[in-house]
Design a protein around this motif. Sequence first.
Motif: not given
Length: 177
Positions: A58-66, A72-75, A90-105
Motif C-alpha cells: 500500500r505505502n511503497h508501491s511504484s504503481l499509481s494510487a489510482a 484492490i476494489l476489483r479483487v 475512500p482511498h480510491a477517491q483520495a487517489a482521484g478515482v471517479s465515482q463512475a470508475a469505482i462503480d464500474a469495478t
Amino acid sequence: MHTDPSRLKPIAPGTRPELAAQEARIAAARGRVSPLYQVLLNSPPIAHGWEQMLSAVRNHSSLSAAVRELVILRVAVLNRAPYEFDAHVPHAQAAGVSQAAIDATRRVPMAVDSPWRDDERVALELADAMTRDVEVPDALFARVEALFQGQQLLDLVATVAAYNMVSRLLVALRVGH
C-alpha cells in the motif's frame, strides 16, 4: 453474504498487555487497529508479517494510487468481500478515482464501455485473471507488460495477490460482518 459475527474472536485493543507495542505500531501505520487487525492479533507473528507485507504493497508501491486502489476494489468484488471494498473506496477517491470508475469495478463481467484509462483497464483485466483463473494468459500478460515493467509489474502482481489473501481471510473468518 452472512450477517454472523466474525468466526474468530477479535482481540480488543488494550486488553492484552503483551500486544501493546504491536497494537501501537499497527495504529501508527493505519490510524487504528481495525476489525481485521483485531482478528489477526490472535496470531501476533501473522499480524506482524501481514502488516509488513500490506504496508509495502500500500505505502511503497511504484504503481499509481489510482491503479492500486482500483485493483484492490476489483479483487474485493470478485471475492465477495464487501468489508474490503468499503474500506478502500475512500482511498480510491483520495487517489482521484471517479465515482463512475469505482462503480464500474462492481460490474461482472467487466464492462467494455468503462471509464478507466488503458493502464487501469489492463491492470483490472490482470486482477480478473489472477483472481478467477489464477493463471494469466500469455496474450493478456503481453498487454500488461507493455504498460508495466520491472518494479511496477511486480508491484501490480503482488497487489492482486496480496489483496486476494486479504479478501479471502476476511470472507472465511467473516470479519467486518
